[in-house]
Write a protein that holds these residues in place. Structure first.
Motif, PDB file in Angstrom:
ATOM      1  N   ALA A 100     -48.503  50.477  32.626  1.00  0.00           N
ATOM      2  CA  ALA A 100     -48.460  51.595  31.685  1.00  0.00           C
ATOM      3  C   ALA A 100     -47.047  51.810  31.152  1.00  0.00           C
ATOM      4  O   ALA A 100     -46.847  52.080  29.956  1.00  0.00           O
ATOM      5  CB  ALA A 100     -48.970  52.862  32.368  1.00  0.00           C
ATOM      6  N   ILE A 101     -46.066  51.682  32.006  1.00  0.00           N
ATOM      7  CA  ILE A 101     -44.672  51.838  31.587  1.00  0.00           C
ATOM      8  C   ILE A 101     -44.288  50.726  30.612  1.00  0.00           C
ATOM      9  O   ILE A 101     -43.600  50.958  29.613  1.00  0.00           O
ATOM     10  CB  ILE A 101     -43.740  51.834  32.810  1.00  0.00           C
ATOM     11  N   ALA A 102     -44.764  49.507  30.896  1.00  0.00           N
ATOM     12  CA  ALA A 102     -44.388  48.350  30.076  1.00  0.00           C
ATOM     13  C   ALA A 102     -44.889  48.460  28.647  1.00  0.00           C
ATOM     14  O   ALA A 102     -44.246  47.953  27.717  1.00  0.00           O
ATOM     15  CB  ALA A 102     -44.904  47.071  30.722  1.00  0.00           C
ATOM     16  N   VAL A 103     -46.035  49.091  28.440  1.00  0.00           N
ATOM     17  CA  VAL A 103     -46.607  49.171  27.082  1.00  0.00           C
ATOM     18  C   VAL A 103     -46.348  50.518  26.425  1.00  0.00           C
ATOM     19  O   VAL A 103     -46.791  50.745  25.295  1.00  0.00           O
ATOM     20  CB  VAL A 103     -48.128  48.884  27.100  1.00  0.00           C
ATOM     21  N   ASP A 104     -45.633  51.389  27.102  1.00  0.00           N
ATOM     22  CA  ASP A 104     -45.346  52.708  26.535  1.00  0.00           C
ATOM     23  C   ASP A 104     -44.586  52.563  25.217  1.00  0.00           C
ATOM     24  O   ASP A 104     -43.595  51.835  25.134  1.00  0.00           O
ATOM     25  CB  ASP A 104     -44.523  53.531  27.523  1.00  0.00           C
ATOM     26  N   GLY A 105     -45.052  53.231  24.195  1.00  0.00           N
ATOM     27  CA  GLY A 105     -44.404  53.180  22.890  1.00  0.00           C
ATOM     28  C   GLY A 105     -44.945  52.119  21.959  1.00  0.00           C
ATOM     29  O   GLY A 105     -44.591  52.097  20.771  1.00  0.00           O
ATOM     30  N   LEU A 106     -45.793  51.227  22.451  1.00  0.00           N
ATOM     31  CA  LEU A 106     -46.370  50.195  21.593  1.00  0.00           C
ATOM     32  C   LEU A 106     -47.596  50.728  20.859  1.00  0.00           C
ATOM     33  O   LEU A 106     -48.372  51.507  21.409  1.00  0.00           O
ATOM     34  CB  LEU A 106     -46.782  48.972  22.410  1.00  0.00           C
ATOM     35  N   THR A 107     -47.763  50.289  19.637  1.00  0.00           N
ATOM     36  CA  THR A 107     -48.951  50.624  18.858  1.00  0.00           C
ATOM     37  C   THR A 107     -49.540  49.336  18.293  1.00  0.00           C
ATOM     38  O   THR A 107     -48.812  48.389  17.976  1.00  0.00           O
ATOM     39  CB  THR A 107     -48.612  51.576  17.698  1.00  0.00           C
ATOM     40  N   GLU A 108     -50.861  49.303  18.168  1.00  0.00           N
ATOM     41  CA  GLU A 108     -51.501  48.106  17.645  1.00  0.00           C
ATOM     42  C   GLU A 108     -51.065  47.862  16.207  1.00  0.00           C
ATOM     43  O   GLU A 108     -50.991  48.793  15.401  1.00  0.00           O
ATOM     44  CB  GLU A 108     -53.018  48.213  17.725  1.00  0.00           C
ATOM     45  N   PHE A 109     -50.792  46.605  15.907  1.00  0.00           N
ATOM     46  CA  PHE A 109     -50.301  46.202  14.581  1.00  0.00           C
ATOM     47  C   PHE A 109     -51.399  45.404  13.905  1.00  0.00           C
ATOM     48  O   PHE A 109     -51.821  44.357  14.411  1.00  0.00           O
ATOM     49  CB  PHE A 109     -49.032  45.364  14.747  1.00  0.00           C
ATOM     50  N   THR A 110     -51.887  45.860  12.771  1.00  0.00           N
ATOM     51  CA  THR A 110     -53.071  45.253  12.154  1.00  0.00           C
ATOM     52  C   THR A 110     -52.803  44.629  10.788  1.00  0.00           C
ATOM     53  O   THR A 110     -53.743  44.235  10.098  1.00  0.00           O
ATOM     54  CB  THR A 110     -54.189  46.301  12.004  1.00  0.00           C
TER      55      THR A 110
END
Length: 214
Positions: free
Chosen positions: A102-112
């Protein structure tokens, strides 16, 4: 019959090819993929060629020949493909701890945005491509590539380089796959900054590869 996929899955489980100074000839993994892969004291030519064809072009005991220009050019001529690059292969296990993931992906948003050059490039070599953006303009791209392995690629804008964002994206890739999976990265040996990034994110050098593409 042993396949390149068998070898890669074995490496993910900790079993490497025997360092027997041999050049092993295996079928091409798919219609899209032809490659030469080098491990410690063991080479794999994964292409629709015969062992005799390879032996005629590789001196006995010369494990450097399959990744040198004369052999790769002959393989290009035979297959009608070209060498995309000769890359170092790196491998890392998924982050197993849920909190760590959860910490590793914090701040990421899917890019489409599939018109992005990095996404278009990924779809040429991989299936099931997914991309995620960070707040600094960086991208981590994941998909199923050579012989069914999970692969990742990164892009960090020049303005954001040298600040650890690439390392965080490489680590995020380990959290964006199933907890029992592994993720591969292919890096040009001359790209020292990228090599340092993946090593710092927990990836281990496995070998090198030359991928031939249409």
């Amino acid at each position: 019959m042993t396949t390149l996929a068998d070898i890669l899955r074995g490496i993910e489980g900790g079993t490497f090819p025997t360092p027997d100074l041999e050049v092993e000839v295996l079928p091409a993994p798919s219609e899209r993929e032809v490659c030469v892969v080098a491990f410690t004291a063991h080479i794999v030519v994964a292409a629709d060629v015969t062992p005799q064809w390879v032996a005629e072009r590789v001196p006995a005991g010369d494990l450097s020949a399959p990744l040198n220009p004369p052999f790769l050019f002959a393989l290009e001529q035979l297959t009608g493909r070209r060498v995309n690059a000769i890359d170092a292969m790196l491998l890392a296990p998924a982050l197993p701890d849920a909190a760590e993931r959860a910490i590793a992906v914090d701040g990421l948003t899917e890019f489409t945005d599939h018109t992005h050059p990095r996404i278009q490039r990924a779809w040429r070599y991989r299936d099931g491509v997914r991309a995620y953006a960070d707040p600094y303009g960086g991208l981590v791209v994941i998909g199923t590539g050579l012989a069914g392995r999970l692969e990742c690629a990164l892009e960090v804008p020049e303005r954001s380089r040298g600040k650890g964002h690439g390392r965080r994206l490489a680590r995020a890739a380990r959290a964006l796959i199933p907890a029992d999976a592994h993720i591969w990265a292919q890096v040009s040996p001359g790209n020292a900054a990228s090599l340092r990034t993946f090593l710092a994110a927990g990836y281990t050098p496995i070998g090198s590869e030359a991928l031939l593409t249409n």
